[in-house]
Structure formats: C-alpha cells, structure tokens
Design a protein around this motif. Structure first.
Motif, PDB file in Angstrom:
ATOM      1  N   GLN A 158       0.917  -1.281  -0.024  1.00  0.00           N
ATOM      2  CA  GLN A 158      -0.037  -0.204   0.081  1.00  0.00           C
ATOM      3  C   GLN A 158       0.917   1.209   0.154  1.00  0.00           C
ATOM      4  N   ARG A 159       2.144   1.308   0.790  1.00  0.00           N
ATOM      5  CA  ARG A 159       2.726   2.353   0.915  1.00  0.00           C
ATOM      6  C   ARG A 159       3.558   2.655  -0.497  1.00  0.00           C
ATOM      7  N   MET A 160       4.172   1.399  -1.006  1.00  0.00           N
ATOM      8  CA  MET A 160       4.751   1.708  -2.091  1.00  0.00           C
ATOM      9  C   MET A 160       3.954   1.921  -3.281  1.00  0.00           C
ATOM     10  N   HIS A 161       2.672   1.586  -3.411  1.00  0.00           N
ATOM     11  CA  HIS A 161       1.487   2.112  -4.347  1.00  0.00           C
ATOM     12  C   HIS A 161       1.463   3.678  -4.093  1.00  0.00           C
ATOM     13  N   ALA A 162       1.341   4.166  -2.903  1.00  0.00           N
ATOM     14  CA  ALA A 162       1.015   5.587  -2.678  1.00  0.00           C
ATOM     15  C   ALA A 162       1.992   6.477  -3.115  1.00  0.00           C
ATOM     16  N   ALA A 163       3.333   5.739  -3.000  1.00  0.00           N
ATOM     17  CA  ALA A 163       4.441   6.467  -3.473  1.00  0.00           C
ATOM     18  C   ALA A 163       4.736   6.622  -5.001  1.00  0.00           C
ATOM     19  N   VAL A 167       2.864  -2.071  -8.251  1.00  0.00           N
ATOM     20  CA  VAL A 167       3.066  -3.083  -7.510  1.00  0.00           C
ATOM     21  C   VAL A 167       1.815  -4.271  -7.636  1.00  0.00           C
ATOM     22  N   TRP A 168       2.690  -5.191  -7.779  1.00  0.00           N
ATOM     23  CA  TRP A 168       1.858  -6.711  -8.041  1.00  0.00           C
ATOM     24  C   TRP A 168       2.189  -7.633  -6.746  1.00  0.00           C
ATOM     25  N   ALA A 233      -3.239  -1.206  -7.051  1.00  0.00           N
ATOM     26  CA  ALA A 233      -3.887  -0.273  -7.520  1.00  0.00           C
ATOM     27  C   ALA A 233      -5.516  -0.545  -7.933  1.00  0.00           C
ATOM     28  N   GLN A 234      -5.753  -1.926  -8.116  1.00  0.00           N
ATOM     29  CA  GLN A 234      -7.013  -2.056  -8.358  1.00  0.00           C
ATOM     30  C   GLN A 234      -7.711  -2.841  -7.317  1.00  0.00           C
ATOM     31  N   ASN A 235      -8.138  -1.907  -6.410  1.00  0.00           N
ATOM     32  CA  ASN A 235      -8.970  -2.558  -5.136  1.00  0.00           C
ATOM     33  C   ASN A 235      -8.043  -3.484  -4.254  1.00  0.00           C
ATOM     34  N   GLY A 236      -6.777  -3.064  -4.319  1.00  0.00           N
ATOM     35  CA  GLY A 236      -5.899  -4.059  -3.567  1.00  0.00           C
ATOM     36  C   GLY A 236      -5.834  -5.536  -4.143  1.00  0.00           C
TER      37      GLY A 236
END
Length: 274
Positions: A158-163, A167-168, A233-236
């Motif tokens: 989640q934090r990598m995506h926020a940055a 992320v997969w 990014a697609q709903n977790g």
C-alpha cells in the motif's frame, strides 16, 4: 536460440547450518564474489531484458544457486545471479572497521558487493533505466501467515503504491517441484527459473515463469493466455497461485490486517516461528 554460461556454480560464506542450507554449506568459500550469466543470444545488438537475482537468507545463509537447471532464458531473458558476502564476512560491524573506512561505516560489505555488481549489467539505479530491465530479488527476511507475512506485505504494498510505484502482489500455494510437500519459503523460485517436466500437467506447474518474463520485459506481468493479475492499485488486487486455480483476489483478508495493525504506524516486529 543459444545458451551461453559464464562462471557457473555458486558459493556460500555462512555459518548457518540448517536443513535447507546444508547443500550451500558444503560448497562454502571465502572466495565468493562471482556471478553466473545465461543468455539466449550472443549479440551486443539484441537489447535483451535482464533479470538480476539477489538471493535471500537473512544476510547469513543461502546462495544464488546454479544455472544448470534454469530455463528462464528460453523466454528471451538474460539471467544473472550474483553472489555476495554473508554473515560476519558481509555484515560484521566493529568500531575498528568503521575507523578505517573513509565513510566511517561498517557492517554493509555484502550490500556493497551487490551495488558493485549491478552496473556490470546495465543497472545503475537511475530514473532513465529502461522499464524492461527491472531488478528482482528475494528479501533476506520474510515472515509467514497473517502476522509474519500477509499483513506486513499488504502494509508495504500500500505504501509503495502511495509513493507512485506499480505493485503486484501474489500468494503462492505450490510446494517444491515433485516434493509433494506444502509451500515453503521461496518455493516459487524453482518455478520461475526451471521449465516444467515433459509429462507434467498444466495444473501441476503454475505459469509463474511466463508472468515473471512478462514483467521483466514490460513492467507488467499480464500477457496473452494468462489469468488476469490485478495490481494493488485495482482495489488491493493480488494473484492467488494455487494448485487447481490461478485467480485474481481483491482485498485478501483486509479486515484481519486492518484489525491487527490498528493504531500502529507500521507492523510490529516479531520472531519467525520455528
């Protein structure tokens, strides 16, 4: 397609003598700064995507392994396995060592080995690096179950995506090939590098090699003929890779993880169970 191998074999410099590490201990050597390379083509103009593998093992055990049984290069990928100093040789911190270092630093020699190896294969850490040449490696310390793995991994993704990073996430449910055992730490690595046996059924050998090859080429693991893998990014979203089914999952045990980490800025550290 041709195979080309430089510096085959592996090394190990750990004191950790445990079950999974026994084979590496037998070949341990202080003369350990070597690399193994396998490429599908011998052409400077081929512009092939590259996988640089940095093995895990808590900075104290393990090794990158041999290329003898690997098949990932058949997907058009150059495979590079680097070795680095482990244990006291790579991570011992002493005041005497800090004083002789120009940066007043110690205990990071293994990391410096990794950094020194990467430019040899075109990876310098710059923003201008081609998307088709990602750096992959297994984390030295991982945890299992909700407390030790799933929830901390969710928190980090989640934090990598926020940055701003794509992320997969995935969860792997196969045991080591042919073992008949349940999944263990890093068992997916064999499926990434090796090809399926000639008589294996599709449900017995997950298509992780194709997912990894797509990601190495384009930065996206999805491709023709593969079950869709949603990004975080697609709903977790994540991918469940299990015997009998490879399928997309959304918000895996999100309620449990939210409860476990409620009121915390980051996951609490915990010992890995024996």
């Amino acid at each position: 397609m041709s195979d080309f191998i430089i510096s085959p074999g592996y090394f190990h410099t750990s004191f950790a003598i445990v079950g999974w590490n026994q084979d590496f201990v037998k070949s341990a050597s202080e003369d350990c700064l070597t690399v193994a390379i396998r490429t599908p083509a011998l052409s400077a103009k081929a512009a092939l995507p590259v996988l640089v593998y940095i093995h895990g093992g808590s900075n104290a055990a393990g090794g990158a392994g041999s290329l003898a049984d690997d098949a990932l290069h058949r997907e058009g990928i150059v495979v590079v396995k680097i070795q680095y100093r482990l244990g006291a040789f790579g991570f011992l911190g002493l005041d005497a060592l800090r004083q002789e270092d120009p940066h007043r630093s110690s205990a990071n020699y293994g990391l410096l080995d990794q950094i020194a190896a990467l430019p040899l294969y075109g990876y310098s850490g710059n923003d201008n690096e081609p998307a088709a040449d990602p750096l992959l490696g297994s984390v030295a310390t991982q945890v299992m179950t909700d407390m030790w793995f799933r929830c901390p991994a969710r928190w980090l993704s989640q934090r990598m995506h926020a940055a701003g990073a794509p992320v997969w996430r995935y969860e792997f449910g196969f045991g080591a090939p042919g073992s008949g055992k349940p999944p263990e730490h890093t068992t997916e690595i064999d499926y990434v590098y090796q090809g399926p046996p000639a008589k294996s059924l599709s449900g017995d050998w997950p298509p992780v090699q194709r997912y990894w090859a797509n990601f190495i080429r384009t930065g996206n693991p999805n491709g023709a003929g593969l079950p869709a893998w949603p990004s975080v990014a697609q709903n977790g979203g994540s991918l469940a890779i299990e015997p009998g089914a490879v399928k997309a999952v959304y918000g895996a045990r999100a309620d449990v993880c939210e409860l476990m980490l409620r009121g915390l800025d980051y996951p609490p550290s915990a010992p890995v169970p024996n």
